[in-house]
Design a protein around this motif. Sequence first.
Motif, PDB file in Angstrom:
ATOM      1  N   THR A   1       0.978  -1.102   0.038  1.00  0.00           N
ATOM      2  CA  THR A   1       0.362  -0.171   0.135  1.00  0.00           C
ATOM      3  C   THR A   1       0.983   1.809   0.195  1.00  0.00           C
ATOM      4  OG1 THR A   1      -1.661  -0.850   1.264  1.00  0.00           O
ATOM      5  CG2 THR A   1      -1.978   1.113   1.117  1.00  0.00           C
ATOM      6  N   THR A   2       1.900   1.134   1.011  1.00  0.00           N
ATOM      7  CA  THR A   2       3.203   2.651   1.117  1.00  0.00           C
ATOM      8  C   THR A   2       3.758   2.693  -0.676  1.00  0.00           C
ATOM      9  OG1 THR A   2       3.186   1.681   3.552  1.00  0.00           O
ATOM     10  CG2 THR A   2       4.759   3.740   2.372  1.00  0.00           C
TER      11      THR A   2
ATOM     12  N   ARG B   1       0.965   4.131  -3.030  1.00  0.00           N
ATOM     13  CA  ARG B   1       1.259   5.490  -2.932  1.00  0.00           C
ATOM     14  C   ARG B   1       2.216   6.367  -3.311  1.00  0.00           C
ATOM     15  NH1 ARG B   1      -1.130   4.599   3.638  1.00  0.00           N
ATOM     16  NH2 ARG B   1      -3.362   4.622   2.498  1.00  0.00           N
TER      17      ARG B   1
ATOM     18  N   LYS C   1       2.735   9.157  -6.324  1.00  0.00           N
ATOM     19  CA  LYS C   1       3.416  10.753  -6.361  1.00  0.00           C
ATOM     20  C   LYS C   1       4.136  11.087  -7.170  1.00  0.00           C
ATOM     21  CE  LYS C   1       5.728  13.252  -3.086  1.00  0.00           C
ATOM     22  NZ  LYS C   1       6.457  13.128  -1.471  1.00  0.00           N
TER      23      LYS C   1
ATOM     24  N   GLU D   1      -2.519  12.678  -7.407  1.00  0.00           N
ATOM     25  CA  GLU D   1      -0.720  12.093  -6.615  1.00  0.00           C
ATOM     26  C   GLU D   1      -2.531  11.424  -5.859  1.00  0.00           C
ATOM     27  OE1 GLU D   1       1.571  13.234  -3.724  1.00  0.00           O
ATOM     28  OE2 GLU D   1       0.950  15.132  -4.185  1.00  0.00           O
ATOM     29  N   GLU D   2      -3.459  11.610  -6.036  1.00  0.00           N
ATOM     30  CA  GLU D   2      -4.852  10.831  -5.043  1.00  0.00           C
ATOM     31  C   GLU D   2      -4.154   9.656  -5.396  1.00  0.00           C
ATOM     32  OE1 GLU D   2      -9.325  11.105  -2.978  1.00  0.00           O
ATOM     33  OE2 GLU D   2      -8.276  12.690  -4.886  1.00  0.00           O
ATOM     34  N   VAL D   3      -4.669   8.655  -4.354  1.00  0.00           N
ATOM     35  CA  VAL D   3      -5.437   7.359  -4.704  1.00  0.00           C
ATOM     36  C   VAL D   3      -6.580   6.651  -4.019  1.00  0.00           C
ATOM     37  CG1 VAL D   3      -4.303   4.889  -3.912  1.00  0.00           C
ATOM     38  CG2 VAL D   3      -2.012   6.893  -4.256  1.00  0.00           C
TER      39      VAL D   3
ATOM     40  N   GLU E   1      -8.763   3.736  -2.920  1.00  0.00           N
ATOM     41  CA  GLU E   1      -8.454   2.660  -2.494  1.00  0.00           C
ATOM     42  C   GLU E   1      -9.482   1.741  -2.567  1.00  0.00           C
ATOM     43  OE1 GLU E   1      -5.787   1.978   1.236  1.00  0.00           O
ATOM     44  OE2 GLU E   1      -4.967   3.892   0.728  1.00  0.00           O
TER      45      GLU E   1
END
Length: 778
Positions: free
Chosen positions: A293-294, A297, A301, A312-314, A316
């Motif tokens: 997950t990190t 993200r 970016k 840059e929004e994720v 989920e």
Amino acid sequence: MQQKNVHIKNIDQRLKQWSDELTEVGFIKDDTELLKQIKLMDEKQHGVTLSRLLTIAALSRIRKTGDKDALVIAWLEKAKRLDPSNNKAFEFLAQYEWKRQQGLLDILIFPTIRETDNRPAKKKIADQIIENCNKFLSDSEVGLEELENGYRTAKTFKNEALLSVYDGLISLLVKVMEETGGVLKSAKEYEQSISGVFYTSTHYHDMRKHIESIEHLKKEWEQYFREEEGQKDSKTSLEVLDEMIGLEKVKERVNDFYQFLKYQKERKELGLQTKDALSLHMILTGNPGTGKTTLARLLAKVYYELGVLPREEVIEADRSQLVGAFVGQTEENVRAVVEKALGGVLFIDEAYSLRREGQTGNDYGQAAVDTLVSLMTGSEYGGKFAVILAGYPEEMRQFLDVNPGLRSRFPTSNYIHLDDYSNRELVLIGERLAKDNDYILTDGAKTELEKRLEKERVDETFGNARSVRNIVLDAIFKKGASKKETENILEYTILDETDFLQKEKKVKVPPSERLESLIGLDSVKTEVKTLVSFVKMQQIRREQGLPVLPLQLHSVFTGNPGTGKTTVAKIYAELLKECGILKRGHLIVTSRADFVAGYVGQTAIKTKKKIQEALGGVLFIDEAYSLLSQTSGDFGKEVIDTLVDEMTKRNENLVVILAGYPNEMETLLESNPGLKSRFKKFFQFQDYSVDELIEIMQSYASTYKYTLTNEARVFLKGVLSQIDRKGNGRFATNLMDEAIQSQSLRLLELDKEDLINQVSYITELDVGKAITKMRKGE
């Protein structure tokens, strides 16, 4: 008293040594003893010495880590309180204390008063302004005093740069206080004019003039603090990734991907076209807690920094948000989630859960996959968002086969696998987690943390960084729950080995004693003790850095039913845990039905699941030869092949015991060379003798406070040698159960007094009736 003076003298000697080491090396290489000494000292008796020790520990930590964290500040604050003449503590804190005043002006927020408002509304706003001004003027007196103290400290130590900062902040604060006083005076006069007969706007304009001046001063004030915040926020995605612990291969892969996208961007700026652009869709595989997950993200970016995507929004999402309960709902759900992700990244963890094996017509997981592929490739949304799918490697491989279009959207070059963290990396993650909560891990704590992690590292469900987080938070909870009343600051900032120790369940009877207490089985006991001794000796040699022989722990138990094979297997598992070979030491008892499925492809899956259940313990397969079958289309051979493959991969994390009749077991081992090569230890379980069976009966009866009479024992010795005793130990316990039932029927016909006297005795009559009943097969 003399001992205490010697103790203080020793402390003074060590303090000098630590001071010299701090001066010469810059930090204390091994601060274990230093922290231990701080923890033991009584601050009321030795406040000055403790102050110096805390200062040394704090300055050492700063130079080791480069961080002036809250924990260091807390130690130095304590040192300053314990000894107001501690110049080193004052000097360092002076560099930091001005930063605490950043939010001092935040309360100076002035609501707007409109001329069109009615009088009650104007009065309410004026009251709010007056309240804010009074609160600020009260707080600012304290803030000004702290800044002036810092200025004096900086002046003492002739720190010109720091003097300039304090001078500037003091000057600004004095101006703000003056202007606030002006706002307060004007607001009070304005309020009086509203309440009076004659209203004038003069006070309103005067108040606005002071407020505008304050707004300008606030901007100047913030400028002092902005530079450091800017440094924190200005890190690129690659810098953030580089700071992450471990993930070396991932860092290299993402860096290459970043450079390629940057290269493509530069080509575009030169006017060169790229007909076949690189796909942004990614597959991330790895076990839980490996950072999928990190990483998703960070990739978002990267795309944003290079201008590949506008956001840059994720977003989920998981199965519950995508798969609907009726026709048409799934397509709507997927479209809605994709629309949210436009311009950014759609991240789906455990993506394989969308398409479940053997799904029925009421499951719309396939529709979710098909709709997603359609939106990824269609003209409406295609190329306007990136999809990142994550999950276990094998499950993701199978999932990508459910839709040909799905696999084609994720080129092999866009697959990134995240390996499990090593124990060393996980301890570093634990240190960082502790630091984030203003704690330090002692060397002993790190050792215990690694032991806890090694115990949990049994199979693919191991949580990696999540496991570390849970263990560290558990240690913090334990520290807080067990803390006694104390003023020692280390009790609030140090986690030591005791905080990580787990209470082991006390075994009522050690496995070695239970093995020895088993009736009969003398040759088996000797073999087990010999093997366990060998294992222990190899462990000792390994700890001493000496070569060790390969451990052959997989075993074959042969013998008739009821000869104690399962009981010995359970003890064997516990003994191997006691040696440190097995992490769980549990026993999973299985048979053919636990492995063999009814259709192609499912037997291997079923077998792997059962093996995973046994990891860290012993997998006991009873009547293992039943896996062999002459029937056409039987899947038993698939079980054996899978078992051999998994035994090779799992190494010492799995011990397998095959059990059954001797001849049949030999046939099974001969059927597969790989299987035979892995089973070197054979344990032959002999049938119990008559005396041993009687002893088993008495042992079983005594568990429930029953006793065989001497007559019953003599009778049993005569009759058991003449009857078929199939079942061995099982036969003995079944016979005892029947005898106890016969006793119950007999005693209930007696007077109460006679009944009480005989309630615990099993007689010849009771045993005789039980044998007669068992002979009839009832």
